[in-house]
Motif scaffolding. Sequence first.
Motif, PDB file in Angstrom:
ATOM      1  N   ARG A  16       0.828  -1.218   0.000  1.00  0.00           N
ATOM      2  CA  ARG A  16       0.000   0.000   0.000  1.00  0.00           C
ATOM      3  C   ARG A  16       0.857   1.260   0.000  1.00  0.00           C
ATOM      4  O   ARG A  16       0.445   2.296  -0.509  1.00  0.00           O
ATOM      5  N   PHE A  17       2.067   1.182   0.569  1.00  0.00           N
ATOM      6  CA  PHE A  17       2.966   2.332   0.618  1.00  0.00           C
ATOM      7  C   PHE A  17       3.812   2.455  -0.641  1.00  0.00           C
ATOM      8  O   PHE A  17       4.680   3.320  -0.725  1.00  0.00           O
ATOM      9  N   GLY A  18       3.592   1.581  -1.629  1.00  0.00           N
ATOM     10  CA  GLY A  18       4.289   1.681  -2.911  1.00  0.00           C
ATOM     11  C   GLY A  18       5.454   0.734  -3.102  1.00  0.00           C
ATOM     12  O   GLY A  18       6.085   0.744  -4.165  1.00  0.00           O
ATOM     13  N   PHE A  19       5.779  -0.066  -2.105  1.00  0.00           N
ATOM     14  CA  PHE A  19       6.860  -1.039  -2.250  1.00  0.00           C
ATOM     15  C   PHE A  19       6.397  -2.178  -3.157  1.00  0.00           C
ATOM     16  O   PHE A  19       5.218  -2.520  -3.177  1.00  0.00           O
ATOM     17  N   GLU A  20       7.352  -2.761  -3.879  1.00  0.00           N
ATOM     18  CA  GLU A  20       7.070  -3.904  -4.742  1.00  0.00           C
ATOM     19  C   GLU A  20       7.868  -5.105  -4.263  1.00  0.00           C
ATOM     20  O   GLU A  20       9.032  -4.965  -3.856  1.00  0.00           O
ATOM     21  N   VAL A  21       7.248  -6.266  -4.333  1.00  0.00           N
ATOM     22  CA  VAL A  21       7.942  -7.500  -3.958  1.00  0.00           C
ATOM     23  C   VAL A  21       8.967  -7.825  -5.034  1.00  0.00           C
ATOM     24  O   VAL A  21       8.641  -7.876  -6.222  1.00  0.00           O
ATOM     25  N   GLU A  22      10.217  -8.016  -4.618  1.00  0.00           N
ATOM     26  CA  GLU A  22      11.266  -8.443  -5.549  1.00  0.00           C
ATOM     27  C   GLU A  22      11.409  -9.959  -5.536  1.00  0.00           C
ATOM     28  O   GLU A  22      11.638 -10.562  -6.567  1.00  0.00           O
ATOM     29  N   ARG A  23      11.288 -10.546  -4.345  1.00  0.00           N
ATOM     30  CA  ARG A  23      11.350 -11.999  -4.241  1.00  0.00           C
ATOM     31  C   ARG A  23      10.894 -12.448  -2.861  1.00  0.00           C
ATOM     32  O   ARG A  23      10.987 -11.698  -1.890  1.00  0.00           O
ATOM     33  N   ALA A  24      10.416 -13.678  -2.803  1.00  0.00           N
ATOM     34  CA  ALA A  24      10.080 -14.305  -1.529  1.00  0.00           C
ATOM     35  C   ALA A  24      11.354 -14.896  -0.930  1.00  0.00           C
ATOM     36  O   ALA A  24      12.243 -15.343  -1.660  1.00  0.00           O
ATOM     37  N   ASN A  25      11.438 -14.877   0.390  1.00  0.00           N
ATOM     38  CA  ASN A  25      12.560 -15.475   1.115  1.00  0.00           C
ATOM     39  C   ASN A  25      12.024 -16.633   1.957  1.00  0.00           C
ATOM     40  O   ASN A  25      11.700 -16.453   3.128  1.00  0.00           O
ATOM     41  N   PRO A  26      11.918 -17.815   1.376  1.00  0.00           N
ATOM     42  CA  PRO A  26      11.376 -18.938   2.147  1.00  0.00           C
ATOM     43  C   PRO A  26      12.339 -19.451   3.216  1.00  0.00           C
ATOM     44  O   PRO A  26      11.929 -20.184   4.108  1.00  0.00           O
ATOM     45  N   ASP A  27      13.611 -19.051   3.132  1.00  0.00           N
ATOM     46  CA  ASP A  27      14.630 -19.569   4.056  1.00  0.00           C
ATOM     47  C   ASP A  27      15.196 -18.499   4.973  1.00  0.00           C
ATOM     48  O   ASP A  27      16.409 -18.434   5.188  1.00  0.00           O
ATOM     49  N   ASN A  28      14.356 -17.657   5.528  1.00  0.00           N
ATOM     50  CA  ASN A  28      14.782 -16.648   6.496  1.00  0.00           C
ATOM     51  C   ASN A  28      14.730 -17.283   7.891  1.00  0.00           C
ATOM     52  O   ASN A  28      13.668 -17.708   8.338  1.00  0.00           O
ATOM     53  N   TRP A  29      15.878 -17.320   8.575  1.00  0.00           N
ATOM     54  CA  TRP A  29      15.960 -17.995   9.881  1.00  0.00           C
ATOM     55  C   TRP A  29      16.274 -16.995  10.982  1.00  0.00           C
ATOM     56  O   TRP A  29      17.139 -16.135  10.823  1.00  0.00           O
ATOM     57  N   ILE A  30      15.560 -17.113  12.099  1.00  0.00           N
ATOM     58  CA  ILE A  30      15.795 -16.298  13.290  1.00  0.00           C
ATOM     59  C   ILE A  30      15.808 -17.229  14.493  1.00  0.00           C
ATOM     60  O   ILE A  30      14.829 -17.942  14.738  1.00  0.00           O
ATOM     61  N   ARG A  31      16.931 -17.233  15.216  1.00  0.00           N
ATOM     62  CA  ARG A  31      17.068 -18.040  16.426  1.00  0.00           C
ATOM     63  C   ARG A  31      16.566 -19.481  16.235  1.00  0.00           C
ATOM     64  O   ARG A  31      15.825 -20.012  17.041  1.00  0.00           O
ATOM     65  N   GLY A  32      16.973 -20.078  15.118  1.00  0.00           N
ATOM     66  CA  GLY A  32      16.649 -21.470  14.868  1.00  0.00           C
ATOM     67  C   GLY A  32      15.273 -21.747  14.292  1.00  0.00           C
ATOM     68  O   GLY A  32      14.907 -22.897  14.086  1.00  0.00           O
ATOM     69  N   GLU A  33      14.497 -20.707  14.030  1.00  0.00           N
ATOM     70  CA  GLU A  33      13.159 -20.880  13.449  1.00  0.00           C
ATOM     71  C   GLU A  33      13.115 -20.240  12.061  1.00  0.00           C
ATOM     72  O   GLU A  33      13.649 -19.149  11.859  1.00  0.00           O
ATOM     73  N   ASN A  34      12.454 -20.904  11.147  1.00  0.00           N
ATOM     74  CA  ASN A  34      12.288 -20.387   9.796  1.00  0.00           C
ATOM     75  C   ASN A  34      11.100 -19.426   9.775  1.00  0.00           C
ATOM     76  O   ASN A  34       9.984 -19.820  10.102  1.00  0.00           O
ATOM     77  N   LEU A  35      11.366 -18.172   9.409  1.00  0.00           N
ATOM     78  CA  LEU A  35      10.330 -17.146   9.308  1.00  0.00           C
ATOM     79  C   LEU A  35      10.348 -16.571   7.893  1.00  0.00           C
ATOM     80  O   LEU A  35      11.026 -15.568   7.639  1.00  0.00           O
ATOM     81  N   PRO A  36       9.623 -17.168   6.971  1.00  0.00           N
ATOM     82  CA  PRO A  36       9.619 -16.658   5.594  1.00  0.00           C
ATOM     83  C   PRO A  36       9.207 -15.183   5.546  1.00  0.00           C
ATOM     84  O   PRO A  36       8.355 -14.737   6.322  1.00  0.00           O
TER      85      PRO A  36
END
Length: 157
Positions: A128-148
């Motif tokens: 809504r603020f005008g940003f466009e998705v460049e790509r999905a990150n299915p493998d984003n990890w934080i403290r041992g948990e995957n947070l896409p």
Amino acid sequence: MTVVVRGYRPEDAEGTWEAYFRAIRDTASKDYSPEQVAAWAPETVDLVQWNERRSAAHTFVATIEGRVAGFSDVTDDGLLDMLFVHSDAGGSGVARALVGAVVAKARELGLAQLRTHASRTAMPAFKRFGFEVERANPDNWIRGENLPNYDMCLKLD
């Protein structure tokens, strides 16, 4: 309710942490599992380190009636790293006001674009603020948990 946006101050550390924690625990919990939420927003934080991180970027704080309602930031290289709105302040224009302050700062810094790593929860707002998705990150990890999440970009005119 009037949203006031101003620069971050060290005394905002606790209020910004609370906004971060409540945004994840209350709002983002609709899009992520309890394990993911717990990894992303642990029960405790070192407020000295939190303050150092907020102070290292150009951080803006939104207040409503003097209380921290949210915060956002931008680094010198154009990363909007944080945009969190306290769950009590959702839908009140806080995110839009904060992104406006970040965009103005990015332009002041002479940046041609802003980048962010948007959560599933935040991605629609960034669109809504005008940003466009460049790509999905299915493998984003934080403290041992995957947070896409999603890499997003806003071109600045």
